[in-house]
Write an enzyme that holds these catalytic residues in place. Structure first.
Site, PDB file in Angstrom:
ATOM      1  N   HIS A   1       0.855  -1.200   0.000  1.00 14.62           N
ATOM      2  CA  HIS A   1       0.000   0.000   0.000  1.00 14.62           C
ATOM      3  C   HIS A   1       0.877   1.231   0.000  1.00 14.62           C
ATOM      4  CE1 HIS A   1      -3.247   2.766   1.235  1.00 14.62           C
ATOM      5  NE2 HIS A   1      -4.037   1.848   0.733  1.00 14.62           N
ATOM      6  N   PHE A   2       1.505   1.574  -0.986  1.00 13.99           N
ATOM      7  CA  PHE A   2       1.632   1.037  -2.335  1.00 13.99           C
ATOM      8  C   PHE A   2       3.089   0.706  -2.582  1.00 13.99           C
ATOM      9  CE2 PHE A   2      -2.221   3.556  -2.365  1.00 13.99           C
ATOM     10  CZ  PHE A   2      -3.108   2.749  -3.046  1.00 13.99           C
TER      11      PHE A   2
END
Length: 161
Positions: free
Chosen positions: A38-39
């Site tokens: 994420h991410f």
């Protein structure tokens, strides 16, 4: 902040004399497994966890306002906004204001700041419930007292079971 245990607040630094507002801080960990996805190569702290930070501050404020005779759980999110990006290592300031407490609910306006910039806000409705057990009450009071070790506004307030 301990993400794995969902202990999102690190300290409560102030509670107003009338117990209607609270300021808390939370340090986002520099590393955590969630940042791997994420991410990838651009880690961002998830909005759902920002909401949890705000909900825990509102919950503590509601319990303080009720003299720890009841606990609070998140019931509804109104006007939720995510304005800024929170990244690993950021330190967040959370300000919660109790606007209403009646008929088994409290309503709190909560704002989250990152480097003095507003990054999230919401109006949170908290359900006020009896503690399920005396042990649960004692554990939540102990957690609150640990968070408020550096409380500056009302250092003489101490909650006991």
């Amino acid at each position: 902040m301990n993400i794995e245990k969902l202990l999102m607040l690190d300290e409560i630094t102030s509670v107003s004399d009338d117990r209607s507002s609270l300021t808390a801080y939370s340090a986002v960990p520099s590393t955590a497994p969630l940042f791997e996805e994420h991410f990838p190569d651009a880690p961002i702290f998830p909005g759902v966890l920002l909401t949890e930070v705000m909900a825990q501050a509102a919950g503590h404020l509601t319990m303080v306002n009720n003299n720890f005779e009841a606990m609070a759980i998140l019931a509804k999110i109104n006007k939720g906004k995510f304005i800024g990006i929170v990244q690993p290592g950021d330190k967040l300031r959370c300000e919660a204001i109790l606007t209403k407490c009646e008929r088994g609910f409290s309503l709190c306006d909560v704002r989250l700041f990152n480097n003095e910039q507003l990054c999230a806000s919401a109006e949170l409705r908290m359900k006020v419930l009896s503690f399920p057990t005396d042990n649960a009450k004692q554990l939540l009071i102990e957690r609150h007292n640990k968070l408020r070790q550096c409380l500056t506004s009302n250092p003489d307030i101490e909650y006991t079971v």
